[in-house]
Design a protein around this motif. Sequence first.
Motif, PDB file in Angstrom:
ATOM      1  N   ALA A 237       1.057  -1.282   0.032  1.00 29.42           N
ATOM      2  CA  ALA A 237       0.145  -0.307  -0.192  1.00 29.42           C
ATOM      3  C   ALA A 237       1.035   1.121  -0.051  1.00 29.42           C
ATOM      4  O   ALA A 237       0.452   2.392  -0.782  1.00 29.42           O
ATOM      5  N   TRP A 382      -3.406   0.673   4.083  1.00 21.55           N
ATOM      6  CA  TRP A 382      -3.986   0.549   2.917  1.00 21.55           C
ATOM      7  C   TRP A 382      -5.130   1.292   3.630  1.00 21.55           C
ATOM      8  O   TRP A 382      -6.248   1.672   2.331  1.00 21.55           O
ATOM      9  N   THR A 385      -4.505   4.325   1.412  1.00 23.90           N
ATOM     10  CA  THR A 385      -4.434   3.952  -0.295  1.00 23.90           C
ATOM     11  C   THR A 385      -5.609   3.952  -0.692  1.00 23.90           C
ATOM     12  O   THR A 385      -5.691   4.835  -1.230  1.00 23.90           O
TER      13      THR A 385
END
Length: 424
Positions: A237, A382, A385
């Motif tokens: 990520a 994550w 992202t």
Amino acid sequence: MTTDPTPPGPAAAHDLPGESTGRSLGRVTVATVIAAASGYVVLLLAARHLGAVGYGVFAVFWAAYGLVTGAQNGQLQETTRSVRTAGAEGVGRSRPLVVNTVIGVGLAIVVAASSPLWAGKVFTDERGLSIALLAVGVASFAVYAHLCGALSGTLNWAAFAVLLSVDALIRLVGAVVAVAAGWDTTAFLVITVIGSVSWCVVLATSSTARRTVGISGDVTSGRLAVNTLTAMAAAAASAVLVMGFPVLINLTTNLRGTPDADDTRIIGALVLAVTLTRAPLLVPLNSFQGVLISRFVDRRDRRVRSLGAPLGVVAAIGGVGVLGAWLVGPWLLRSVFGADFDLAGIVVAMLTAGATCLGLLTVTGAAAIAAGAHRWYAAGWWVATLVAVAMLLLPLDVEARTCAALVVGPVVGLGVHLIGVLRA
């Protein structure tokens, strides 16, 4: 002839001598300056030699390679944590070299086997060569990442600094030769991956590196593999936001239809500006990942307090960078790289602010992994992202949504990391 003064001879893995904090910072700082300067020169040579269109092809491959190897930074991070903890606790339950090598070879196979699913959407030229280079490069990078982590975990900063420097200088020499010989984009694709063989040079010339490469970790091989893969998931990520961001810009723009000539020019300028505004902060921070993780492991009884100084330094440097980018950024882009690379001052400033946010997220991520909060570490990156991708899908022009993605995503992810550190 050796690259460091450590004499050869047998030594237990965790008996390898470390260095003082001041000396370590000095050595790694010099290596980081070399790496950053070399990276800037390679980008400058590529942009001026290949032009905006050729540079776009090169930059996308550079980003794709960085996307995969960026995920492999999880190997460096977990190796550093495992080796450092094993040394502090006097235990040795696994061989990180074996685990990292198996993971690297497996990743190379996955890249090659899955290429029919994605290569046509990412690589427009030299597709077969790009896939082959990517697979070979990530296999080699696995050993490079392991050696970086092992040297960081044992505080052997002399050999670590040499490893960083050789990696950067190999690419720089390759770029100079390519320009002098008049070679095209293909040569720069090869140059992108050849730095990963620097571990061969360092192992051949450094006795400390040879003794450190087989060092033991603090957990069993199975647990080390799980921890490493978790760290790699988070680093993936991170790689999407750092090295792979130009790929995201291309993919989300193509979802709106084929971009016209002006959009293509703006995207090329954005890709270059994103890379340039990040380098002053993220290149040093990536080089200092081992230093940061070792610092946080050694101060695990006061994790939150130990975060203050690194976060303050990154924020201060970033603030100065934002102001400078607003005032002189557009002029520098046009003067150094050409009239095609024209962006407004506010855009360059916001890209620099985004780089600062990524830098802060990198620091909190190092603290999370040092605390053993691997899942929180992965969750933070994550979440950052996914939020950034959501920003790129907003109904705005490409400049506005790029700036929003680079600022909002990392800020949200940083909050997740801080929660993980506090809970740990």
